[in-house]
Design a protein around this motif. Structure first.
Motif, PDB file in Angstrom:
ATOM      1  N   ASN A   1      -0.245  96.342  45.528  1.00 39.56           N
ATOM      2  CA  ASN A   1      -1.337  96.229  46.487  1.00 39.56           C
ATOM      3  C   ASN A   1      -0.928  96.674  47.890  1.00 39.56           C
ATOM      4  O   ASN A   1      -1.677  97.385  48.565  1.00 39.56           O
ATOM      5  CB  ASN A   1      -1.853  94.785  46.514  1.00 39.56           C
ATOM      6  N   SER A   2       0.256  96.274  48.352  1.00 39.85           N
ATOM      7  CA  SER A   2       0.666  96.643  49.717  1.00 39.85           C
ATOM      8  C   SER A   2       0.877  98.152  49.841  1.00 39.85           C
ATOM      9  O   SER A   2       0.523  98.752  50.860  1.00 39.85           O
ATOM     10  CB  SER A   2       1.920  95.882  50.146  1.00 39.85           C
ATOM     11  N   VAL A   3       1.434  98.761  48.816  1.00 35.39           N
ATOM     12  CA  VAL A   3       1.612 100.222  48.826  1.00 35.39           C
ATOM     13  C   VAL A   3       0.251 100.903  48.793  1.00 35.39           C
ATOM     14  O   VAL A   3       0.016 101.877  49.504  1.00 35.39           O
ATOM     15  CB  VAL A   3       2.506 100.671  47.646  1.00 35.39           C
ATOM     16  N   GLN A   4      -0.662 100.379  47.986  1.00 26.08           N
ATOM     17  CA  GLN A   4      -1.978 101.004  47.928  1.00 26.08           C
ATOM     18  C   GLN A   4      -2.695 100.945  49.270  1.00 26.08           C
ATOM     19  O   GLN A   4      -3.386 101.885  49.656  1.00 26.08           O
ATOM     20  CB  GLN A   4      -2.846 100.383  46.841  1.00 26.08           C
ATOM     21  N   LYS A   5      -2.522  99.853  50.004  1.00 31.38           N
ATOM     22  CA  LYS A   5      -3.130  99.757  51.335  1.00 31.38           C
ATOM     23  C   LYS A   5      -2.628 100.884  52.231  1.00 31.38           C
ATOM     24  O   LYS A   5      -3.403 101.482  52.981  1.00 31.38           O
ATOM     25  CB  LYS A   5      -2.843  98.394  51.961  1.00 31.38           C
ATOM     26  N   GLN A   6      -1.335 101.175  52.170  1.00 30.17           N
ATOM     27  CA  GLN A   6      -0.783 102.287  52.959  1.00 30.17           C
ATOM     28  C   GLN A   6      -1.351 103.615  52.474  1.00 30.17           C
ATOM     29  O   GLN A   6      -1.697 104.484  53.271  1.00 30.17           O
ATOM     30  CB  GLN A   6       0.743 102.297  52.851  1.00 30.17           C
ATOM     31  N   TRP A   7      -1.428 103.794  51.157  1.00 26.58           N
ATOM     32  CA  TRP A   7      -1.960 105.004  50.534  1.00 26.58           C
ATOM     33  C   TRP A   7      -3.384 105.280  51.010  1.00 26.58           C
ATOM     34  O   TRP A   7      -3.742 106.413  51.324  1.00 26.58           O
ATOM     35  CB  TRP A   7      -1.903 104.825  49.021  1.00 26.58           C
ATOM     36  N   LEU A   8      -4.189 104.231  51.093  1.00 28.16           N
ATOM     37  CA  LEU A   8      -5.592 104.382  51.475  1.00 28.16           C
ATOM     38  C   LEU A   8      -5.784 104.813  52.929  1.00 28.16           C
ATOM     39  O   LEU A   8      -6.835 105.307  53.295  1.00 28.16           O
ATOM     40  CB  LEU A   8      -6.348 103.067  51.217  1.00 28.16           C
ATOM     41  N   GLU A   9      -4.746 104.650  53.752  1.00 25.30           N
ATOM     42  CA  GLU A   9      -4.845 105.030  55.157  1.00 25.30           C
ATOM     43  C   GLU A   9      -4.896 106.541  55.367  1.00 25.30           C
ATOM     44  O   GLU A   9      -5.442 107.003  56.371  1.00 25.30           O
ATOM     45  CB  GLU A   9      -3.664 104.443  55.938  1.00 25.30           C
ATOM     46  N   ASP A  10      -4.318 107.315  54.436  1.00 28.03           N
ATOM     47  CA  ASP A  10      -4.325 108.782  54.589  1.00 28.03           C
ATOM     48  C   ASP A  10      -4.188 109.452  53.226  1.00 28.03           C
ATOM     49  O   ASP A  10      -3.220 110.155  52.964  1.00 28.03           O
ATOM     50  CB  ASP A  10      -3.196 109.237  55.513  1.00 28.03           C
TER      51      ASP A  10
END
Length: 147
Positions: free
Chosen positions: A120-129
């Motif tokens: 989940n934490s990695v996906q949050k970063q992924w969703l930023e760009d």
């Protein structure tokens, strides 16, 4: 003794494994996408566990589906349904040039392609760009295949 050897192998070799064509399968199975149905992401818009009754060997890995219909869709066009970067975490491929496991519960379809993330934490970063990460991962992945 066998358990000790297994632990030593994990420590020595790292935390990921892949089939011959760089499809993430994990250490103790040969299941692509941890046995989840890759077609269901497209048809049901959710992560759905596959069933061993509907499995198909492709690129040295076993792909599981939750129905015969999904199995047939995959057989007819596997490139449409298989995850990008062999099912490894798209963010890790983009930012670290690493083969981190992709978790089938953290996913996104972008421009008709399936991408998995580590957690989940990695996906949050992924969703930023997403577009930037895809560009970088598309650049990194071919180089990683040569390693």
């Amino acid at each position: 003794m066998a358990r000790l050897i297994g632990v030593i192998m994990l420590l020595f070799l790292g935390s990921t494994a892949w089939a011959g064509n760089d499809i993430y399968t994990g250490w103790f199975s040969n299941k692509a996408v941890s046995g989840y149905d890759t077609v269901a992401y497209f048809t049901e818009s959710k992560a759905v566990k596959g069933n061993a009754k509907f499995k198909f060997k492709y690129l040295d890995a076993e792909w599981y589906f939750n129905s015969d219909e999904n199995l047939e869709l995959f057989k007819n066009n596997p490139d449409k349904y298989r995850p990008q970067y062999g099912g490894f975490c798209a963010w890790a491929v983009a930012t670290k040039k690493q083969r981190a496991p992709g978790d089938p519960n953290y996913w996104k379809i972008v421009d008709g392609k399936l991408y998995l993330n580590y957690d989940n934490s990695v996906q949050k970063q992924w969703l930023e760009d997403i577009p930037g990460f895809i560009r970088k991962a598309d650049e990194n992945w071919p180089k990683m295949l040569d390693q």
